[in-house]
Each structure stands twice: as C-alpha cells, then as structure tokens.
Design a protein around this motif. Structure first.
Motif, PDB file in Angstrom:
ATOM      1  N   ASP A  27     -10.256  44.651  44.053  1.00  0.00           N
ATOM      2  CA  ASP A  27     -10.193  44.709  45.519  1.00  0.00           C
ATOM      3  C   ASP A  27     -11.328  43.914  46.155  1.00  0.00           C
ATOM      4  OD1 ASP A  27      -7.987  46.355  45.304  1.00  0.00           O
ATOM      5  OD2 ASP A  27      -9.176  48.196  45.368  1.00  0.00           O
ATOM      6  N   ASP A  28     -12.485  43.881  45.501  1.00  0.00           N
ATOM      7  CA  ASP A  28     -13.612  43.132  46.044  1.00  0.00           C
ATOM      8  C   ASP A  28     -13.318  41.634  46.067  1.00  0.00           C
ATOM      9  OD1 ASP A  28     -14.975  45.505  46.307  1.00  0.00           O
ATOM     10  OD2 ASP A  28     -15.965  45.338  44.365  1.00  0.00           O
ATOM     11  N   PHE A  29     -12.649  41.137  45.037  1.00  0.00           N
ATOM     12  CA  PHE A  29     -12.338  39.709  45.017  1.00  0.00           C
ATOM     13  C   PHE A  29     -11.274  39.365  46.054  1.00  0.00           C
ATOM     14  CE2 PHE A  29     -10.811  35.663  43.300  1.00  0.00           C
ATOM     15  CZ  PHE A  29     -12.013  35.057  42.985  1.00  0.00           C
ATOM     16  N   VAL A  30     -10.437  40.335  46.427  1.00  0.00           N
ATOM     17  CA  VAL A  30      -9.488  40.104  47.518  1.00  0.00           C
ATOM     18  C   VAL A  30     -10.243  39.805  48.807  1.00  0.00           C
ATOM     19  CG1 VAL A  30      -7.700  41.195  48.925  1.00  0.00           C
ATOM     20  CG2 VAL A  30      -7.684  41.485  46.453  1.00  0.00           C
ATOM     21  N   TRP A  31     -11.345  40.531  49.044  1.00  0.00           N
ATOM     22  CA  TRP A  31     -12.164  40.266  50.229  1.00  0.00           C
ATOM     23  C   TRP A  31     -12.728  38.849  50.191  1.00  0.00           C
ATOM     24  CZ3 TRP A  31     -15.556  45.322  50.575  1.00  0.00           C
ATOM     25  CH2 TRP A  31     -14.696  46.410  50.794  1.00  0.00           C
ATOM     26  N   ILE A  35     -20.245  44.510  48.745  1.00  0.00           N
ATOM     27  CA  ILE A  35     -19.829  44.770  47.368  1.00  0.00           C
ATOM     28  C   ILE A  35     -20.930  45.481  46.596  1.00  0.00           C
ATOM     29  CG2 ILE A  35     -19.272  43.633  45.183  1.00  0.00           C
ATOM     30  CD1 ILE A  35     -17.722  41.559  46.767  1.00  0.00           C
ATOM     31  N   ARG A  36     -22.179  45.094  46.819  1.00  0.00           N
ATOM     32  CA  ARG A  36     -23.287  45.775  46.131  1.00  0.00           C
ATOM     33  C   ARG A  36     -23.405  47.230  46.579  1.00  0.00           C
ATOM     34  NH1 ARG A  36     -25.546  40.531  46.253  1.00  0.00           N
ATOM     35  NH2 ARG A  36     -26.219  40.780  48.418  1.00  0.00           N
ATOM     36  N   GLU A  37     -23.203  47.497  47.859  1.00  0.00           N
ATOM     37  CA  GLU A  37     -23.235  48.884  48.324  1.00  0.00           C
ATOM     38  C   GLU A  37     -22.088  49.691  47.719  1.00  0.00           C
ATOM     39  OE1 GLU A  37     -23.170  48.725  52.539  1.00  0.00           O
ATOM     40  OE2 GLU A  37     -25.240  47.971  52.736  1.00  0.00           O
ATOM     41  N   ARG A  38     -20.906  49.078  47.635  1.00  0.00           N
ATOM     42  CA  ARG A  38     -19.785  49.766  46.992  1.00  0.00           C
ATOM     43  C   ARG A  38     -20.074  50.032  45.524  1.00  0.00           C
ATOM     44  NH1 ARG A  38     -14.503  49.763  48.408  1.00  0.00           N
ATOM     45  NH2 ARG A  38     -13.942  48.896  46.377  1.00  0.00           N
ATOM     46  N   SER A  39     -20.730  49.100  44.853  1.00  0.00           N
ATOM     47  CA  SER A  39     -21.065  49.296  43.441  1.00  0.00           C
ATOM     48  C   SER A  39     -22.052  50.450  43.270  1.00  0.00           C
ATOM     49  CB  SER A  39     -21.643  48.010  42.858  1.00  0.00           C
ATOM     50  OG  SER A  39     -20.707  46.947  42.932  1.00  0.00           O
ATOM     51  N   GLU A  40     -23.011  50.562  44.187  1.00  0.00           N
ATOM     52  CA  GLU A  40     -23.943  51.688  44.116  1.00  0.00           C
ATOM     53  C   GLU A  40     -23.227  53.017  44.319  1.00  0.00           C
ATOM     54  OE1 GLU A  40     -26.995  51.001  46.939  1.00  0.00           O
ATOM     55  OE2 GLU A  40     -27.840  49.254  45.896  1.00  0.00           O
ATOM     56  N   ILE A  41     -22.307  53.061  45.283  1.00  0.00           N
ATOM     57  CA  ILE A  41     -21.546  54.292  45.502  1.00  0.00           C
ATOM     58  C   ILE A  41     -20.670  54.605  44.285  1.00  0.00           C
ATOM     59  CG2 ILE A  41     -19.786  55.378  46.956  1.00  0.00           C
ATOM     60  CD1 ILE A  41     -20.840  53.716  49.288  1.00  0.00           C
ATOM     61  N   LYS A  42     -20.066  53.568  43.707  1.00  0.00           N
ATOM     62  CA  LYS A  42     -19.229  53.769  42.532  1.00  0.00           C
ATOM     63  C   LYS A  42     -20.046  54.318  41.366  1.00  0.00           C
ATOM     64  CE  LYS A  42     -16.350  50.489  41.727  1.00  0.00           C
ATOM     65  NZ  LYS A  42     -15.746  49.203  41.275  1.00  0.00           N
TER      66      LYS A  42
END
Length: 311
Positions: free
Chosen positions: A203-207, A233-240
């Motif tokens: 999904d990140d690469f779609v952005w 994307i980095r913030e999403r990775s931290e949440i993940k």
C-alpha cells in the motif's frame, strides 16, 4: 638423562624448519587454469538426466496451460528458475519422500508424502514471496531517499529510479530495474509502478506511484512530495512495529496452545506406546479425533482473527 638433550634438539630443529617455511622467499606460482588450456568439463550423468527431465516437462507445459507453479509465482518468490525446473524439483522431492515413507511405514505413508509434495512446494513459494514482500516494504524508506536525492541532483524521475535500482538491494533493485526495462520498451511509467505495487502488495508503494502520477500531471516539487510520503511511511512502520510487539505475546500463546495437543500425544506415545491404541482401534476414538481436529481448526482461526490486527 639422554632424553632431555634429544628433546631439546628436536624442538630446535622444528623451530628452524618453521622459521624457514615462514621466512623463505616464495616463488610466483602460475594458476593451474593458466598453465593448461581451457577445457569444458563434461556434465555428470545426473546433470544430463535432470536436463532431459526438464526438457520433457517443458515440452509438456508448452502444449498446455498449467497454472501450478507459474512463472509469475516463481518471480514473486525471487526464484530464478522456470516452471519446468521447479516442477522437476518437486517431483524429485516427492520421489525421495515416497522412498523414505515406504521404508519407514509402507505404501500408505509413501502415497501421503507424494500427495504432500505439491503442497510443500506451494508453501515454500508462499513463504519466500511473503518474505520478499516484507523486505521490499522495509526498504521503501531508503528507496524514497534515493529517489528524492536523485531528483534534487537534477535527474529525471526515470534516471532517479535507475539510480535507485543501482544503489538498492534485492528485491527493490530487481523491481526498480524491471520498471526501467518496461518503460524502455514503451510502457507507461504509471502502469509499471502500479503493477509493481500490486505484485508486491504494498500500500505504501501505491502512494509513491500516485504521487509521481499527480506530479507528472500538475507539476510541483516531486522531491519534497516524496520526502513527505517517506515521513508518512516511516511513521506507519513505527506504528506497525509497535503493534507487532504488542501482538507477539498473543501469537506465541496461540502457537503453544496449537502445538500442545500434538506434543502431549507424542510424549504419551514415547512413554507408553500402547496407551493411545484405544483411540485408533475404536470408532468412538476416531470420532473424538475428528471432533478434536475440527475444534482445533476453529480455535486456531479464532485466535488468528484476534491477534491479526489491521491498521
């Protein structure tokens, strides 16, 4: 008394020989392949047999459309082999498993291993594909930095993608190089990026693809846009990662609960081999085994639904 002088003399000789070996000037040695003319080594019998098997399977697949272990699935898994090569590998594994099963428990186990060989191949491809996609998602932050750096240096988006392909690791390098190859053959950049996102299920690469397409349509500073996307994307990775750490205890508990019945049965069969005979010699025992498997499946799916968090 004569042993001590003899030992000292032998030790002195050994030290002298060691010093001579270490300090003596070495002569230049010419490699063996430079002293002899190049000769092609003959293939072994096993190599020729495997090549013939692959050729036969490839001829069979060329006349029919077989979707099992397709080329797309092998490419997504990062396996650099054809469909016929992997199919022959699965057949070899099925033969070895059948031979081992026949030696251990007879023809029934041999047939079971033959039937499980395609399933094992499918599981291996799925595992490698998931691992490759996860690694691609982990490398997206570095990929965006390379893209934005190339754009700030004055390169076009295609040249920046080419530079990212040269500087990145696998699988990002392979996917970016594929985008460059497709666009060089005349395909639209947006279509190549969209296919990459679908192939990697990112999904990140779609952005990223959408940001590039919007910039090509309306203009603007694409490097700054990619930096903002990278920050998101980095913030999403931290949440993940935080969610994975919170769900790790639940996953570990689920694995233990799913493995506990099989471990207890194995321990009982080792400690007292005749203890479980009544479960496999009576109809009620088979009914209980079937009901247990059904309930374990339902419980496993339930626990997976609980610990598999979506965000």
């Amino acid at each position: 008394m004569t042993i001590l002088p003899l030992g000292v003399g032998l030790f002195s000789v050994a030290l002298f020989l060691l010093g001579f070996v270490l300090l003596a000037p070495r002569r230049a040695r010419v490699p063996l392949d430079r002293r002899q003319p190049a000769q092609n080594q003959a293939d072994s019998q096993l190599t020729r047999f495997a090549g013939s098997a692959v050729h036969l399977v490839d001829g069979y697949f060329s006349q029919r459309k077989v979707r099992l272990f397709s080329r797309e699935a092998l490419e997504n898994a990062g396996l650099r082999m054809g469909q016929s090569d992997f199919f022959v590998l699965v057949l070899a594994g099925a033969f070895v498993g059948a031979l081992a099963g026949f030696i251990v428990a007879g023809p029934l186990l041999a047939i079971l291993f033959v039937l499980l060989a395609p399933l094992a191949g499918h599981l291996v491809i799925g595992f490698l594909t998931g691992k490759r996609r996860a690694l691609f998602d982990q490398q997206l932050g570095d990929t965006l930095q390379l893209l934005s750096g190339g754009l700030r240096a004055g390169h076009s988006i295609l040249r920046a993608i080419d530079a990212a392909a040269a500087e990145s690791l696998s699988p990002t390098a392979e996917e970016m190089r594929r985008v460059i190859t497709e666009t060089s053959l005349g395909r639209d950049l947006q279509s190549s990026l969209t296919d990459t996102a679908e192939r990697m299920r990112s999904d990140d690469f779609v952005w990223i693809a959408q940001a590039i397409q919007i910039n090509r349509e309306v203009g603007g500073n694409l490097a700054e846009v990619l930096d903002q996307v990278g920050e998101t994307i980095r913030e999403r990775s931290e949440i993940k990662g935080h969610i994975k750490s919170l769900a790790a205890e639940g996953k570990f508990s689920a694995y233990i609960l799913m493995a506990m019945p099989f471990g207890i049965v194995a321990m009982l069969m080792v400690a007292n081999p005749g203890y479980m005979n009544s479960m496999v010699t009576h109809l009620l025992g088979w009914i209980m085994i079937g009901a247990s498997l059904v309930m374990m499946t339902i419980g496993g799916l339930w626990m997976r639904k609980i610990i598999d968090l979506k965000f």
